[in-house]
Scaffold this active site. Sequence first.
Site, PDB file in Angstrom:
ATOM      1  N   ASP A 240     -14.929  36.609  70.335  1.00 44.25           N
ATOM      2  CA  ASP A 240     -14.474  35.219  70.464  1.00 44.25           C
ATOM      3  C   ASP A 240     -13.349  34.920  69.478  1.00 44.25           C
ATOM      4  O   ASP A 240     -12.388  34.243  69.815  1.00 44.25           O
ATOM      5  CB  ASP A 240     -15.642  34.237  70.271  1.00 44.25           C
ATOM      6  CG  ASP A 240     -16.400  34.467  68.975  1.00 44.25           C
ATOM      7  OD1 ASP A 240     -16.259  35.549  68.380  1.00 44.25           O
ATOM      8  OD2 ASP A 240     -17.141  33.563  68.552  1.00 44.25           O
TER       9      ASP A 240
ATOM     10  N   ASP B 148     -11.227  36.453  62.451  1.00 46.22           N
ATOM     11  CA  ASP B 148     -11.107  35.627  61.251  1.00 46.22           C
ATOM     12  C   ASP B 148     -10.640  36.546  60.117  1.00 46.22           C
ATOM     13  O   ASP B 148      -9.451  36.856  60.030  1.00 46.22           O
ATOM     14  CB  ASP B 148     -12.488  35.001  60.992  1.00 46.22           C
ATOM     15  CG  ASP B 148     -12.441  33.777  60.117  1.00 46.22           C
ATOM     16  OD1 ASP B 148     -11.899  33.886  59.003  1.00 46.22           O
ATOM     17  OD2 ASP B 148     -12.942  32.712  60.523  1.00 46.22           O
TER      18      ASP B 148
ATOM     19  N   LYS C 279     -23.086  36.566  68.821  1.00 43.82           N
ATOM     20  CA  LYS C 279     -23.317  35.879  70.077  1.00 43.82           C
ATOM     21  C   LYS C 279     -22.036  35.251  70.630  1.00 43.82           C
ATOM     22  O   LYS C 279     -21.960  34.903  71.800  1.00 43.82           O
ATOM     23  CB  LYS C 279     -24.329  34.741  69.855  1.00 43.82           C
ATOM     24  CG  LYS C 279     -25.676  35.144  69.374  1.00 43.82           C
ATOM     25  CD  LYS C 279     -26.535  33.860  69.158  1.00 43.82           C
ATOM     26  CE  LYS C 279     -27.812  34.175  68.442  1.00 43.82           C
ATOM     27  NZ  LYS C 279     -28.538  32.933  68.079  1.00 43.82           N
TER      28      LYS C 279
HETATM   29  C1  PRP Z   1     -18.165  35.405  64.114  1.00 37.45           C
HETATM   30  C2  PRP Z   1     -17.375  35.759  65.360  1.00 37.45           C
HETATM   31  C3  PRP Z   1     -16.931  37.167  65.104  1.00 37.45           C
HETATM   32  C4  PRP Z   1     -16.809  37.233  63.595  1.00 37.45           C
HETATM   33  C5  PRP Z   1     -15.370  37.143  63.202  1.00 37.45           C
HETATM   34  O1  PRP Z   1     -19.473  35.848  64.294  1.00 37.45           O
HETATM   35  O2  PRP Z   1     -18.144  35.640  66.513  1.00 37.45           O
HETATM   36  O3  PRP Z   1     -17.888  38.103  65.546  1.00 37.45           O
HETATM   37  O4  PRP Z   1     -17.534  36.103  63.080  1.00 37.45           O
HETATM   38  O5  PRP Z   1     -15.224  37.047  61.830  1.00 37.45           O
HETATM   39  P1  PRP Z   1     -14.484  38.123  60.926  1.00 37.45           P
HETATM   40  O6  PRP Z   1     -13.170  38.422  61.560  1.00 37.45           O
HETATM   41  O7  PRP Z   1     -14.337  37.371  59.610  1.00 37.45           O
HETATM   42  O8  PRP Z   1     -15.367  39.313  60.770  1.00 37.45           O
HETATM   43  P2  PRP Z   1     -20.719  35.273  63.493  1.00 37.45           P
HETATM   44  O9  PRP Z   1     -21.099  36.247  62.402  1.00 37.45           O
HETATM   45  O10 PRP Z   1     -20.442  33.853  63.062  1.00 37.45           O
HETATM   46  O11 PRP Z   1     -21.872  35.324  64.550  1.00 37.45           O
HETATM   47  P3  PRP Z   1     -21.985  34.637  66.000  1.00 37.45           P
HETATM   48  O12 PRP Z   1     -20.957  35.295  66.891  1.00 37.45           O
HETATM   49  O13 PRP Z   1     -23.379  34.966  66.420  1.00 37.45           O
HETATM   50  O14 PRP Z   1     -21.740  33.162  65.851  1.00 37.45           O
END
Ligand code: PRP
Length: 194
Positions: free
Chosen positions: A110, A113, A53
Amino acid sequence: MQKNIAIPPLTEDLKGVLIDADTIARRVSELALQINSDYQGIKEPLILVGVLKGSFIFLSDLCRKLTVPHVIDFISVSSYGKASQSTGNVRLLMDTRENQAGHHVLIVEDILDSGYTLDYLKRNFTTREPKSVKTIVLLDKPERHVVPVQLDYVGFTVPDVWVVGYGLDYAETYRTLPYIAELDIEEIKRKEGK
Ligand code: PRP
């Protein structure tokens, strides 16, 4: 001209504002200018794929500054579950709807990580015969990278702190803050008795 826009105050669970709303808006405009220039003259509309999201606010602001033809799509994946560390096991929860064959695709995230999510999406989309697959992230957290991912557009580089706001959450809270703030994770854990 709008005046007296209410900016939600920092709560005790937030350490401070990392990137304010005006700075975000200026950077989003710069990124859009760059994209408009890079995709100038494309025949088929650029497909913007927002990763749910967290990307929904960034995508909304970005797409309204684009002058190149484009369509909006979404995908939902999960690699975190309830953990704060990515498991590396990316699961597809909801796929895109647009046919990517013959189109330029831009994945809108967004935050980068560990890199597991974008790495998975780039590899997955490349099998769908698009003209190109590029990536744009609002925030890049280099200290957390595990998998190398080439980023084509980056809003800001941030330190290894828990960031919320402008789409990013902690347990589904703080997503709609108009700025990016640092979460006081120690304070939250203390309250939760962890
Ligand atoms: C977060 C963010 C990215 C992902 C990045 O999503 O929005 O999609 O993690 O992390 P990475 O580089 O370690 O893969 P999350 O799974 O928290 O879901 P959300 O966007 O619904 O908050």
